[in-house]
Design an enzyme around this catalytic site. Structure first.
Site, PDB file in Angstrom:
ATOM      1  N   LYS A 192       0.852  -1.182   0.000  1.00 38.06           N
ATOM      2  CA  LYS A 192       0.000   0.000   0.000  1.00 38.06           C
ATOM      3  C   LYS A 192       0.888   1.232   0.000  1.00 38.06           C
ATOM      4  CE  LYS A 192      -3.629   2.197   2.664  1.00 38.06           C
ATOM      5  NZ  LYS A 192      -4.517   2.050   3.827  1.00 38.06           N
ATOM      6  N   LYS A 245      -1.884  -1.521  -4.092  1.00 37.83           N
ATOM      7  CA  LYS A 245      -2.770  -0.362  -4.071  1.00 37.83           C
ATOM      8  C   LYS A 245      -1.964   0.917  -4.056  1.00 37.83           C
ATOM      9  CE  LYS A 245      -5.730   1.772  -0.737  1.00 37.83           C
ATOM     10  NZ  LYS A 245      -6.153   1.765   0.610  1.00 37.83           N
TER      11      LYS A 245
HETATM   12  C1  PBG Z   1      -7.616   3.167   4.967  1.00 36.16           C
HETATM   13  C2  PBG Z   1      -7.811   3.028   3.527  1.00 36.16           C
HETATM   14  C3  PBG Z   1      -7.578   3.990   2.517  1.00 36.16           C
HETATM   15  C4  PBG Z   1      -8.095   3.451   1.338  1.00 36.16           C
HETATM   16  C5  PBG Z   1      -8.576   2.174   1.625  1.00 36.16           C
HETATM   17  N1  PBG Z   1      -8.387   1.923   2.978  1.00 36.16           N
HETATM   18  C6  PBG Z   1      -7.059   5.363   2.548  1.00 36.16           C
HETATM   19  C7  PBG Z   1      -5.854   5.777   3.246  1.00 36.16           C
HETATM   20  O1  PBG Z   1      -4.932   5.024   3.530  1.00 36.16           O
HETATM   21  O2  PBG Z   1      -5.846   6.978   3.513  1.00 36.16           O
HETATM   22  C8  PBG Z   1      -8.127   4.151   0.017  1.00 36.16           C
HETATM   23  C9  PBG Z   1      -9.066   3.643  -0.991  1.00 36.16           C
HETATM   24  C10 PBG Z   1      -9.383   4.572  -2.107  1.00 36.16           C
HETATM   25  O3  PBG Z   1      -8.767   5.642  -2.261  1.00 36.16           O
HETATM   26  O4  PBG Z   1     -10.275   4.214  -2.901  1.00 36.16           O
HETATM   27  N2  PBG Z   1      -6.549   2.665   5.586  1.00 36.16           N
END
Ligand code: PBG
Length: 316
Positions: A192, A245
């Site tokens: 991530k 992601k």
């Molecule tokens: C939370 C999380 C996030 C997303 C999914 N779970 C955002 C972040 O880390 O700020 C983002 C998903 C999206 O942008 O569609 N931990």
């Protein structure tokens, strides 16, 4: 010299379709949902046209239109937020209620729940913060395990821990096994990246960090080897599926991960990638299909996409 055969293979649509190497099917897709308290709530999320805040009754109504889609991933917007995110692991928490209702009404639909703190803490971070704005890793792991357990008790199929806390997969796996939930799977948000593309989502969940950023725990986009190490670590800690992601700017990571690991790869085509297409003024269908096909071609087995419902129409 024979004439070049490549154009012969696309001389008409039927032939092009026949030789097409990458095919999308609805069961590849995972649809995200933002659930809120109350009833009869269906509120547009401004930053994400076409995506809504839904109360549980409206969520169930929407799922009737989701025929063929493989799975859903649930995010919750709690009534109140506090310093320790105490709404996140309640039996009657918003996500826990949603899981129960979905499993009761749509037993065949695979459910995934995001296990994180950022939507539940007043400071918007994914962890427990000690005085002086430092992270308390032990307290954070404990509460993440509690969230996971409460979601498993509600009947979810997969827990998706997204706090990027080292060791979270291992701890969650152990807690689930100990409590008799060895059948509940883990979809690890492994690679991530700290990304601008999460902007619209943070607006949807009101989860932008009140101070600092997430660069200390999410990945630096200059790196790719680290992503592979993190995926490997999560697999070793007991993940059943791993996630990369965002997706579109990270196709190389998806590709390398699929080549290296014989493991289910999920790609999250995130909110900013969705909004970018929505606001592009270009043909939504053609552009979205091109992007989503590319993510699958790179090696993703499953794709989390806000276009899930449109894809039902488009792939008919
Ligand atoms: C939370 C999380 C996030 C997303 C999914 N779970 C955002 C972040 O880390 O700020 C983002 C998903 C999206 O942008 O569609 N931990």
């Amino acid at each position: 010299m024979p004439s070049l055969e490549l154009s012969r293979l696309r001389k008409n649509k039927a032939l092009g379709d026949w030789v097409g190497q990458t095919t999308l099917s609805l069961s590849d897709f995972i649809a995200p949902y933002f659930v809120v308290e109350g009833s009869q709530v269906k509120k547009t999320i401004k930053s994400m046209p076409g995506v809504y805040h839904l109360s549980v009754d409206q969520l169930l109504k929407d799922l009737e239109k989701l025929k063929g889609i493989g799975a859903i991933i649930l995010f919750g917007l709690p009534k109140t937020k506090d310093n320790s995110g105490s709404q996140s692991y309640r039996k009657d928490g918003i996500v826990q209620k949603a899981i129960k209702a979905v499993k009761k009404n749509f037993p065949q639909l695979i459910t995934i729940s995001d296990a994180c703190l950022c939507a539940y803490t007043s400071h918007g971070h994914c962890r427990i913060i000690k005085k002086g704005e430092t992270i308390d890793p032990v307290a954070s792991l404990k509460i993440l395990a509690k969230i996971a357990l409460s979601q498993a008790e509600a009947g979810v199929d997969f827990i998706a821990p997204s706090a990027m806390l080292d060791g979270q997969v291992k701890v969650i796996r152990a807690v689930l096994d100990r409590a008799g939930f060895s059948d509940t799977g883990i979809l690890a948000y492994s690679a991530k990246y700290a990304s601008q593309f999460y902007g619209p989502f943070r607006e949807a969940l009101d989860s932008a960090p009140a101070f600092g950023d997430r660069k200390g725990y999410q990945m630096d986009f200059r790196n790719s080897d680290q992503a592979l190490r993190k995926i490997e670590a999560d697999i070793n800690e007991g993940a059943d599926m791993v996630m990369i992601k965002p997706a579109l700017a990270y196709l190389d990571i998806i590709y390398r991960a699929k080549q290296k690991f014989n493991f289910p790869i999920v790609a999250y085509n995130v909110s900013g990638e969705y909004s970018m297409i929505k606001r592009s003024g270009l043909s939504q269908k053609d552009l979205a299909l091109e992007v989503i096909t590319a993510i699958k071609r790179a090696g993703a087995d499953f794709i989390i996409t806000y276009f899930a419902k449109d894809l039902i129409k488009w792939l008919k």
